[in-house]
Motif scaffolding. Structure first.
Motif, mmCIF file in Angstrom:
data_model
loop_
_atom_site.group_PDB
_atom_site.id
_atom_site.type_symbol
_atom_site.label_atom_id
_atom_site.label_comp_id
_atom_site.label_asym_id
_atom_site.label_seq_id
_atom_site.Cartn_x
_atom_site.Cartn_y
_atom_site.Cartn_z
ATOM 1 N N GLY A 122 -6.373 0.075 -7.891
ATOM 2 C CA GLY A 122 -7.292 -0.578 -6.977
ATOM 3 C C GLY A 122 -6.782 -1.933 -6.536
ATOM 4 O O GLY A 122 -5.860 -2.501 -7.127
ATOM 5 N N ARG A 123 -7.382 -2.464 -5.495
ATOM 6 C CA ARG A 123 -7.020 -3.774 -4.974
ATOM 7 C C ARG A 123 -7.628 -4.850 -5.855
ATOM 8 O O ARG A 123 -8.836 -4.860 -6.108
ATOM 9 C CB ARG A 123 -7.514 -3.916 -3.540
ATOM 10 C CG ARG A 123 -7.037 -5.162 -2.809
ATOM 11 C CD ARG A 123 -7.527 -5.134 -1.363
ATOM 12 N NE ARG A 123 -7.024 -3.954 -0.674
ATOM 13 C CZ ARG A 123 -5.859 -3.915 -0.037
ATOM 14 N NH1 ARG A 123 -5.076 -4.979 0.001
ATOM 15 N NH2 ARG A 123 -5.470 -2.808 0.569
ATOM 16 N N GLN A 135 0.836 -1.205 0.000
ATOM 17 C CA GLN A 135 0.000 0.000 0.000
ATOM 18 C C GLN A 135 0.870 1.253 0.000
ATOM 19 O O GLN A 135 0.600 2.214 -0.749
ATOM 20 C CB GLN A 135 -0.908 0.011 1.224
ATOM 21 C CG GLN A 135 -1.859 1.212 1.281
ATOM 22 C CD GLN A 135 -2.930 1.149 0.217
ATOM 23 O OE1 GLN A 135 -3.823 0.317 0.281
ATOM 24 N NE2 GLN A 135 -2.825 2.009 -0.781
ATOM 25 N N SER A 180 -1.751 -3.983 -8.258
ATOM 26 C CA SER A 180 -3.113 -4.355 -7.888
ATOM 27 C C SER A 180 -3.158 -5.765 -7.314
ATOM 28 O O SER A 180 -3.782 -6.019 -6.275
ATOM 29 C CB SER A 180 -4.034 -4.252 -9.111
ATOM 30 O OG SER A 180 -5.345 -4.668 -8.805
ATOM 31 N N GLU A 182 -0.337 -9.658 -0.702
ATOM 32 C CA GLU A 182 0.701 -9.412 0.293
ATOM 33 C C GLU A 182 0.462 -10.166 1.601
ATOM 34 O O GLU A 182 1.372 -10.820 2.120
ATOM 35 C CB GLU A 182 0.824 -7.912 0.584
ATOM 36 C CG GLU A 182 1.901 -7.615 1.624
ATOM 37 C CD GLU A 182 2.079 -6.122 1.871
ATOM 38 O OE1 GLU A 182 3.081 -5.768 2.507
ATOM 39 O OE2 GLU A 182 1.232 -5.326 1.424
ATOM 40 N N LEU A 229 -1.329 -5.969 -3.881
ATOM 41 C CA LEU A 229 -2.098 -5.437 -2.768
ATOM 42 C C LEU A 229 -2.906 -6.534 -2.070
ATOM 43 O O LEU A 229 -2.986 -6.577 -0.841
ATOM 44 C CB LEU A 229 -3.046 -4.334 -3.251
ATOM 45 C CG LEU A 229 -2.458 -2.936 -3.430
ATOM 46 C CD1 LEU A 229 -3.467 -2.026 -4.127
ATOM 47 C CD2 LEU A 229 -2.062 -2.332 -2.094
ATOM 48 N N CYS A 230 -3.514 -7.414 -2.867
ATOM 49 C CA CYS A 230 -4.345 -8.452 -2.258
ATOM 50 C C CYS A 230 -3.534 -9.706 -1.916
ATOM 51 O O CYS A 230 -3.949 -10.499 -1.065
ATOM 52 C CB CYS A 230 -5.513 -8.819 -3.170
ATOM 53 S SG CYS A 230 -5.075 -9.490 -4.771
ATOM 54 N N THR A 274 -7.996 -9.122 -7.079
ATOM 55 C CA THR A 274 -8.491 -10.331 -6.429
ATOM 56 C C THR A 274 -7.577 -11.497 -6.767
ATOM 57 O O THR A 274 -6.986 -11.535 -7.857
ATOM 58 C CB THR A 274 -9.929 -10.654 -6.865
ATOM 59 O OG1 THR A 274 -10.338 -11.887 -6.275
ATOM 60 C CG2 THR A 274 -10.034 -10.754 -8.388
#
Length: 455
Positions: free
Chosen positions: A243-244, A225, A443, A449, A446-447, A246
């Motif tokens: 954005g994050r 982040q 992106s 990590e 982010l999810c 999936t």
């Protein structure tokens, strides 16, 4: 309060500053106090107390008046000793540049982060002229890896001070450069996040080069982040747009050649455990060889290294004159190897590089990421590397091997801590994407990590 502030991520500190729970001046003062109290004087080459307190004061007034510049207003940042800072000579970790003319302007990325309200704390140490993955510097000292609990261990390079400054809790973020792994290696060795952007994503004006065909920039920080926020500011944006993603439907390719050669068992175990967690979370893991990896190493053995050719062209006059006597002898020896690389060799490397980038793009699906250990070993003990030239060369080559593949192929990449290896030292999990797919990479990271970290 000082210790608490110095252990926060950019995002955590931002919440406190923007809410008024802490003042940017207090944060800056706490940062300088932490640096002064830190037992290792080799982390920073120069401090910018006057500038920092002025910038922190301006941020404080803005926030009090309801005119915050955004998420990064009042956040401290350190700079690798390659970035022009107004009024300072840019020394690139070398004595021979100490008496060059001071910079008349900040580097573009320095200006961008200042415009976002960030507070420039100082410039941090590095391998001389950025030409080593180990971080050893005989001129300004070598920062000690703060994660070591047994013997002094190397910080990784060339952004050595950047990695240590963040890992030791002195600053929440430091900006480094990456030509063959110089952001991702110290991130992995020090147990933090390091993001290398695709070459050309940020302006290079005011950044001292190593090899312009390979040089890239990026932040070393505590979380993905944080990297996303800093990335936006380095591009002159007022807010991030990434954005994050999936994990469902994400494909990660794990190469089956080169990157696991001579890997330490602890590194392999930590990486495979993180891979298993990702698979359990819904990521599709596929494994196959990437022939380009072997060809890159073969090209280097036959024609020389691209970085060496370009570094020699940059430093040829310096190496032929009296300045060479004041340089790190190992940097001199390695750079002079570029004299043996002919124009024909160089052109063959460049032509092959273009072909290999295209071939890999055809082999790896555009939506997939590539993953392997950032470095095949944990940070080794420092002292033997200071005195044993043969060991230094061997360790440097092994340290750079995995990350330099991404530089050659123009990938972007982010190293995320994934566990501990030998001697309880951190292991890095390197996620990479094809050229100019930084948004896709960040992106997904982010999810991913928390899963990679095992949280």
């Amino acid at each position: 309060m000082t210790q608490k502030l110095n252990s926060l991520s950019v995002a955590q500190l931002s919440v406190m500053i923007q809410s008024g729970a802490v003042d940017p001046v207090e944060v800056a003062e706490a940062t300088f106090d932490a640096i002064a109290a830190h037992a290792d004087p080799a982390v920073f080459i120069s401090l910018l107390r006057d500038r920092a307190m002025s910038e922190a004061g301006a941020a404080s007034r803005r926030i009090r008046d309801g005119r915050s510049l955004g998420l990064l207003d009042g956040i401290p940042v350190a700079w690798k000793d390659l970035f022009d800072i107004t009024g300072l000579a840019t020394t690139a970790g070398s004595k021979v540049l100490a008496h060059t003319a001071p910079a008349l302007d900040d580097a573009d990325v320095v200006s961008h982060l200042k415009a976002a309200g960030m507070v420039a704390i100082g410039r941090v140490n590095m391998s001389e002229f950025a030409f080593s993955g180990l971080g050893i510097n005989p001129h300004y000292g070598t920062p000690k890896n703060p994660r070591s609990t047994d013997v002094p261990r190397i910080p990784g390079g060339s952004s050595s001070g950047s990695g240590v400054a963040v890992a030791a809790g002195l600053v929440p973020v430091s900006i480094g450069t990456d030509t063959g792994g110089s952001v991702r290696i110290p991130a992995a060795f020090n147990g933090i996040v390091g993001y290398k952007a695709t070459r050309g994503r940020y302006s290079m004006r005011g950044v001292f080069p190593l090899a312009q065909s390979l040089d890239a920039l990026g932040p070393l920080c505590r979380t993905v982040q944080d990297a996303v926020w800093i990335d936006a500011a380095m591009r002159g944006l007022s807010a991030p747009s990434i954005g994050r993603g999936t994990l469902q439907g994400l494909t990660i390719v794990i190469p089956q050649n080169v990157v696991f050669d001579d890997v330490q068992s602890g590194v392999s175990d930590a990486f495979e455990a993180a891979t298993a967690r990702l698979a359990k979370a819904g990521v599709k893991i596929v494994r196959f060889a990437i022939p380009a990896f072997d060809e890159i190493l073969d090209l280097t053995a036959k024609h020389g290294a691209l970085v060496t050719a370009e570094a020699y062209a940059l430093h040829q006059q310096r190496l032929a004159g009296p300045e060479a006597a004041d340089m790190d002898p190992r940097v001199v020896t390695r750079t002079r190897l570029g004299a043996k690389i002919t124009l024909v060799d160089y052109l063959k490397i460049i032509t092959s590089r273009t072909r290999l980038i295209g071939e890999v793009a055809g082999l790896v699906d555009a939506g997939a990421l590539i993953a392997f250990p950032t470095v095949a070993h944990v940070a080794p003990p420092m002292e033997p590397l200071k005195t044993d030239d043969e060991l230094f060369v061997k360790t440097n080559m092994r340290t750079l091997r995995n990350t330099l593949l991404g530089n050659f192929l123009d990938w972007c990449g982010v190293s995320i801590p994934c566990g501990m290896g030998e001697a309880g030292m951190p292991v890095g999990f390197l996620l990479s994407a094809l050229p100019a797919r930084d948004e896709q990479l960040l992106s997904a990271a982010l999810c991913a990590e928390a899963v990679i970290r095992g949280e």
